[in-house]
Write a protein that holds these residues in place. Structure first.
Motif, PDB file in Angstrom:
ATOM      1  N   GLY A 198       0.676  -1.268   0.054  1.00 58.89           N
ATOM      2  CA  GLY A 198      -0.009   0.175  -0.076  1.00 58.89           C
ATOM      3  C   GLY A 198       1.007   1.322   0.055  1.00 58.89           C
ATOM      4  O   GLY A 198       0.458   2.373  -0.637  1.00 58.89           O
ATOM      5  N   THR A 221       0.950   3.874  -3.004  1.00 57.93           N
ATOM      6  CA  THR A 221       0.431   5.247  -2.468  1.00 57.93           C
ATOM      7  C   THR A 221       1.505   6.241  -3.085  1.00 57.93           C
ATOM      8  O   THR A 221       1.095   7.425  -3.524  1.00 57.93           O
ATOM      9  CB  THR A 221       0.441   5.422  -0.913  1.00 57.93           C
ATOM     10  OG1 THR A 221      -0.442   4.590  -0.626  1.00 57.93           O
ATOM     11  CG2 THR A 221       0.244   7.018  -0.562  1.00 57.93           C
ATOM     12  N   MET A 262      -5.012   3.944  -0.525  1.00 56.35           N
ATOM     13  CA  MET A 262      -4.223   2.535  -0.796  1.00 56.35           C
ATOM     14  C   MET A 262      -3.982   2.077   0.790  1.00 56.35           C
ATOM     15  O   MET A 262      -4.130   0.834   0.839  1.00 56.35           O
ATOM     16  CB  MET A 262      -3.046   2.699  -1.428  1.00 56.35           C
ATOM     17  CG  MET A 262      -3.236   3.332  -2.964  1.00 56.35           C
ATOM     18  SD  MET A 262      -4.549   2.524  -4.028  1.00 56.35           S
ATOM     19  CE  MET A 262      -3.649   1.066  -4.271  1.00 56.35           C
ATOM     20  N   LEU A 263      -3.492   2.731   1.644  1.00 55.26           N
ATOM     21  CA  LEU A 263      -3.040   2.388   2.902  1.00 55.26           C
ATOM     22  C   LEU A 263      -4.205   1.982   3.816  1.00 55.26           C
ATOM     23  O   LEU A 263      -4.239   0.999   4.399  1.00 55.26           O
ATOM     24  CB  LEU A 263      -2.271   3.231   3.632  1.00 55.26           C
ATOM     25  CG  LEU A 263      -0.762   3.884   3.192  1.00 55.26           C
ATOM     26  CD1 LEU A 263      -0.190   4.955   3.739  1.00 55.26           C
ATOM     27  CD2 LEU A 263       0.156   2.444   3.340  1.00 55.26           C
ATOM     28  N   SER A 281      -5.666  -1.337   2.538  1.00 55.35           N
ATOM     29  CA  SER A 281      -4.950  -2.485   3.036  1.00 55.35           C
ATOM     30  C   SER A 281      -5.270  -3.003   4.419  1.00 55.35           C
ATOM     31  O   SER A 281      -5.382  -4.194   4.442  1.00 55.35           O
ATOM     32  CB  SER A 281      -3.327  -2.232   2.968  1.00 55.35           C
ATOM     33  OG  SER A 281      -2.949  -1.077   3.952  1.00 55.35           O
TER      34      SER A 281
END
Length: 366
Positions: free
Chosen positions: A100, A104, A283-284, A287
């Motif tokens: 992630g 990112t 994205m983080l 995850s």
């Protein structure tokens, strides 16, 4: 775990990119399948809009990759074995968070530079294609009225060179003094400045009615070049014109400051400015969500993959709906622009953390 997550992520990203490109093609079908468009133009459009597709497709593909990858580990009872050793779902976070973080960084490069530059080139190329289509749509023996207030007629049209024969042009931009131009030869060139085409005429006559009399003026010419403004037609057909999408963050901020100083409400530009930096961090957040719900997406039958798709669809739809809602609130001034841009990402991250904590307390494996 890396090799369990990456292949489904890449496969999903490829599928989504193709899907988004088909949607783009359909949205601009009247332009892309026009008479003046070459195959290389379609390829260039694909290249220019690819970063925009990736910025939307990567979050969906990444979450789906995590769910399918961890679902396979669940099928092999590896997650069950991990839980038996006393490790909770947090033990699975390292690889998804690392992936992630990398994605990112990639997304930051896309949203802050690559995507706006691509959309700028796509907008310019689309305008050029529309102009070529307008020039190529002139048919022999048919009055052509798609050129602003000009009406063009050609007795013959050479489809290869674009040369016109027996040309008649009516200019009604000034209704009180309409102009009629007759020429034995001419050519409509798409290479005009900005939103204009160039009409080149040879050996013709210009007839102009005089106001308040029955007389008219006549003049002959050897060669004439007329700028044919087609800005309205180009603007109507060009779908790649979302405000600010072709501006980098510094350009967005400068544009917003410029119009704000002149009394125009452009709070949506400030929201978009902050969104360029906030969106990649989803994205983080995803995850964490992926690890938290991965146990629900395992199973040797189709039910496991169905759950993975359902969780992916629900999470991503929730994120984009929240993004739309908060962007509207920011544009109206109900929320500060920075909060409106970051709130959807933070809410998705909070949902993931709460799910992880809930699973830890229940003593379940991810």
């Amino acid at each position: 775990m890396f090799f369990e997550v990456v292949p489904p992520f890449l496969a999903a990203l490829l599928f989504l990119t193709q899907l988004f490109f088909v949607a783009r093609l359909l949205a601009q079908a009247d332009v892309i399948f026009g008479s003046g468009v070459r195959l290389v133009d379609v390829g260039r459009i694909l290249l220019f809009v690819l970063p925009s597709m990736l910025s939307y497709g990567m979050p969906i593909a990444f979450l789906l990759g995590i769910l399918i990858g961890l679902g396979r580990l669940g099928d092999d009872r590896e997650i069950t074995a991990l839980a038996a050793t006393g490790h909770g779902p947090q033990a699975l976070l390292a690889t998804p968070l690392l992936l992630g973080a990398v994605l990112t960084a990639v997304m930051l490069a896309i949203t802050t530079y690559v995507e706006p530059k691509g959309m700028l080139n796509a907008r310019l190329l689309t305008s050029e294609m529309i102009k070529r289509n307008l020039a190529g749509n002139v048919k022999p023996g048919v009055f052509y009225e798609d050129l602003s207030d000009l009406t063009l007629f050609a007795g013959e049209v050479d489809q290869k060179t674009g040369a016109l024969r027996s040309v008649l042009v009516e200019d009604a931009r000034d209704p009180k003094q309409p102009i009629l131009v007759l020429a034995p030869a001419g050519r409509l060139d798409a290479r005009g400045p900005g939103g204009a085409l160039t009409l080149e005429l040879e050996g013709g006559e210009l007839h102009r009615a005089q106001p308040r009399t029955d007389d008219y003026a006549m003049a002959s010419f050897e060669r004439a070049r007329v700028a044919v403004v087609a800005g309205d037609e180009i603007s109507r057909k060009n779908k790649m014109k979302r405000p600010g999408e072709h501006l980098t963050p510094p350009e967005l901020l400068a544009d917003a400051d410029y119009w704000t100083a002149r009394g125009k409400d452009v709070r949506d530009r400030y929201v978009e400015y902050h969104r360029r930096f906030a969106h990649p961090f989803v994205m983080l957040a995803l995850s964490v969500v992926g690890v938290a719900v991965s146990g629900s997406a395992s199973g040797r039958r189709k039910g496991g993959r169905a759950k993975a798709f359902a969780w992916t669809l629900g999470s991503v739809v929730a994120y984009f709906v929240l993004g739309k809602v908060f962007a509207t609130l920011g544009s109206r001034g109900t929320l500060p622009a920075a909060i409106a841009a970051w709130a959807p990402v933070l809410l998705i991250a909070a949902m993931g953390v709460l799910l992880l904590e809930w699973k830890r307390r229940r003593g379940e494996a991810a």
